[in-house]
Design an enzyme around this catalytic site. Structure first.
Site, PDB file in Angstrom:
ATOM      1  N   CYS A  26       0.868  -1.148   0.134  1.00  0.00           N
ATOM      2  CA  CYS A  26      -0.218   0.090   0.179  1.00  0.00           C
ATOM      3  C   CYS A  26       0.953   1.211  -0.190  1.00  0.00           C
ATOM      4  CB  CYS A  26      -0.925  -0.027   1.072  1.00  0.00           C
ATOM      5  SG  CYS A  26      -0.221  -0.374   2.935  1.00  0.00           S
ATOM      6  N   HIS A 544       8.240 -26.840  17.682  1.00  0.00           N
ATOM      7  CA  HIS A 544       7.600 -26.745  16.318  1.00  0.00           C
ATOM      8  C   HIS A 544       7.342 -28.142  15.762  1.00  0.00           C
ATOM      9  CE1 HIS A 544       6.581 -25.808  11.958  1.00  0.00           C
ATOM     10  NE2 HIS A 544       6.502 -24.637  12.539  1.00  0.00           N
TER      11      HIS A 544
END
Length: 634
Positions: A26, A544
């Site tokens: 943006c 993880h």
């Protein structure tokens, strides 16, 4: 600034191009939809020269760059091989093929991401056109131009066309978000704006389609009707694709889509959307008219808070809808006070700060803030220093209350800033000037008087202060039973490179993760595939489970604890179905990472670990004469 080098570092630290689902930018941020945010090195990215901060919001991983964002993104897109970078503005609404995986996602986040993706691609053009319309109004007010002159008519066409044909722009970007044929969506939008139909609706003429009356409704400049129409198309098109064979699908799916959707939109979807638009506009104005000063204070105070959390996108359709239905909007003038207050607070920091780096950042952030780009001011200055942000909120509330009290209106949509002033000409304009001056000056003065605490310590001093200081031996247990292997051997580049920290991996023989320490749960991932804990002695550990298992979206995982839970060593944290995960094609290796590795002199396997015995890791503290911590199996 070396844009190419910065882009390369960002690309590497977000987990490489393999971890990028899509990316766009943006006015100030590179926005990523990452396959796994676990792989992104947020701290490393924030420390890069040229990066202001990292924001995680609405399902997006946002790297705030500032005014140079387009140049950095161009380099990143080139290095990552992102096709059509100028169009890379998808806000990551779930793809049709991923609907089943997205059901568990936060509905508000998905809606915000959808709205963001619709408006972001042409927001700059929209704002520029709005300012042009405001400048033309200013020229007419000062008798520099007349509305009958050719110059005025040509420039007005340049400024008004994007608003008049707004449904076409929305159809194109909405179709991209909803994964339907963009050109069919545009054809649908243009049919709503076809001169014959517009003239009939304007004259109040009721047309009939196969005997069914078509409510005379004008769709120029509207927002909601076309969005509903494209949403309906997103369900019709996949259905038609299944019916027609490949040989004729490219012709017959668009054909039947237009035959069905154009009449359906004119008869049902469009009028429903128009009714919703009218109700929303009346609702907004009803609340505003009930207590305009209070509304101004609330929006002036909290608009930038909305920006931080990404929920400001929900207001964009409302403001544009107000202009479409009522011819003006009361919120945009108030928001300019919130923007100017952040710029004023940054100026206050510039005047007060003794730190050269902060002074330089605050000065440039104040200037960009005046022109509507507040991210550098918020993330780099005011929010970072805390008190200036509070001062800006107070000043924004007072300035917004003044503007609300004068009931100032915006005649066209623009990004709120000093440049937007011409669009506020008319009723209460003097109140807008007073409110903006109060917001800017009060924020500057308050920030200067209240002050702030600057962190003038060096990085090494800061790190030293944060180091563990305990003298005893810390025992960290392996979180799961199995065979220990080197972290560098796992089939994941981020873990294997030890970019997230040193540790080891375990090929599990069961599906139960236990706590490796006495401590606190500091991160619980909604998908259950990872968990973060911090020991009482300060070791930060990430467990993880599997590689790329985030894509399972929580399937086969069960989290047994909550964030901030106090836990004991050996306590069960996560259950996972090892066999089903493997059958689904995923590597089940469990990684054990000490994410604050830099706080230690070394993190390495013990000799017992290398012999596949009970010991796992040694944590060597940096503090002088400190004993080593030991990691061993559960």
């Amino acid at each position: 600034m070396d844009y190419k080098a910065l882009a390369g570092e960002i690309l590497k630290d977000v987990g490489g191009k393999e971890n990028i689902n899509s990316a766009w930018h943006c006015t100030t941020r590179i926005r990523f939809k990452l396959n796994s945010e676990d792989k992104a090195q947020t701290k490393k990215i924030e420390d890069l020269d040229g990066v202001i901060t990292v924001v995680k919001s609405a399902g997006q991983y946002q790297v705030v760059i500032g005014n140079s964002v387009a140049k950095v993104f161009d380099e990143l897109a080139d290095q990552a091989g992102i096709d059509n970078p100028d169009d890379a503005t998808e806000a990551q609404a779930p793809a049709q093929d991923d609907k089943s995986q997205s059901k568990g996602k936060n509905l508000l986040n998905r809606f915000i991401a959808f709205i963001s993706g619709i408006f972001t691609p042409f927001l700059g053009a929209l704002a520029g056109a709005g300012i042009l319309k405001g400048l033309l109004a200013l020229c007419v007010a000062f008798n520099w131009l007349t509305v009958s002159s050719g110059t005025y008519k040509i420039l007005y066409a340049a400024g008004d066309s994007i608003f008049y044909f707004l449904p076409i722009f929305l159809a194109f970007t909405a179709a991209k978000q909803l994964k339907v044929n963009q050109y069919v969506a545009v054809a649908l939008a243009t049919s709503l704006l076809y001169p014959t139909l517009v003239t009939a609706a304007t004259n109040g003429q009721t047309l009939r389609f196969l005997g069914i009356p078509v409510v005379p409704t004008t769709y120029t400049s509207t927002v909601i009707p076309i969005l509903l129409a494209v949403w309906a198309l997103s369900y019709l098109e996949p259905f038609l694709d299944k019916i027609f064979p490949d040989a004729i699908r490219n012709i017959f799916t668009p054909l039947v889509s237009l035959i069905i959707m154009v009449p359906l939109t004119l008869i049902v979807v469009g009028p429903v959307g128009a009714t919703i638009s009218n109700l929303l506009a009346k609702g907004v104005f009803g609340i505003y008219n009930f207590a305009p000063i209070l509304a101004g204070m609330i929006m002036g105070a909290f608009w930038q808070v909305f920006v931080i959390f990404g929920v400001h996108w929900t207001f964009v359709p409302l403001m544009m809808n107000n202009i479409s239905k009522m011819g003006y909007d009361p919120l945009l003038p108030i928001l300019s006070a919130a923007v100017l207050s952040q710029a004023g607070a940054a100026l206050g920091v510039f005047l007060k700060s003794k730190d050269k780096k902060m002074k330089s950042l605050a000065g440039s952030a104040s200037v960009t803030g005046i022109f509507g780009i507040t991210e550098p001011a918020i993330y780099g200055v005011t929010l970072k220093l805390k008190r200036p942000f509070v001062c800006a909120v107070i000043a924004g509330a007072i300035g917004g209350g003044i503007i609300g009290g004068f009931q100032v209106h915006a005649s066209s949509f623009t990004l709120p800033s000093l440049l937007s002033l011409p669009t506020y000409l008319g009723k209460g304009f003097i109140g807008e000037i007073i409110g903006l001056l109060v917001a800017f000056i009060l924020a500057t003065v308050l920030t200067y008087i209240v002050g702030f605490t600057e962190d003038t310590s060096t990085d090494s001093e800061s790190t030293k202060a944060d180091l563990p200081t305990s003298k005893g031996t810390e025992t960290i247990l392996a979180p799961v039973e199995g065979t220990i292997i080197p972290l560098t051997s796992v089939k994941d580049e981020v873990f294997a490179s030890e970019a997230m920290g040193k540790g080891l991996a375990i090929v599990p023989t069961n599906g139960l993760v236990k706590s490796p320490v006495n401590g606190t749960v500091t991160a619980v991932y909604p998908t259950g595939h990872a968990i973060g804990v911090t020991s009482n002695e300060g070791a930060e550990i990430l467990v993880h489970i599997g590689i790329d298992t985030v894509k399972l979206n929580g399937k086969y995982f069960e989290t047994l604890v909550k964030q901030n839970d106090v836990i004991k060593q050996g306590q069960s944290l996560v259950k996972f179905d090892r066999e089903k995960i493997a059958d689904a094609g995923y590597d089940t290796t469990v990684m054990v990472i000490v994410t604050n590795t830099n706080d230690y002199a070394d993190v390495k396997p013990t000799s017992a670990t290398e012999a596949k015995n009970n010991w796992l890791l040694n944590l060597s503290a940096k503090t002088e004469n400190a004993d080593q911590g030991v990691v061993q199996n559960v």
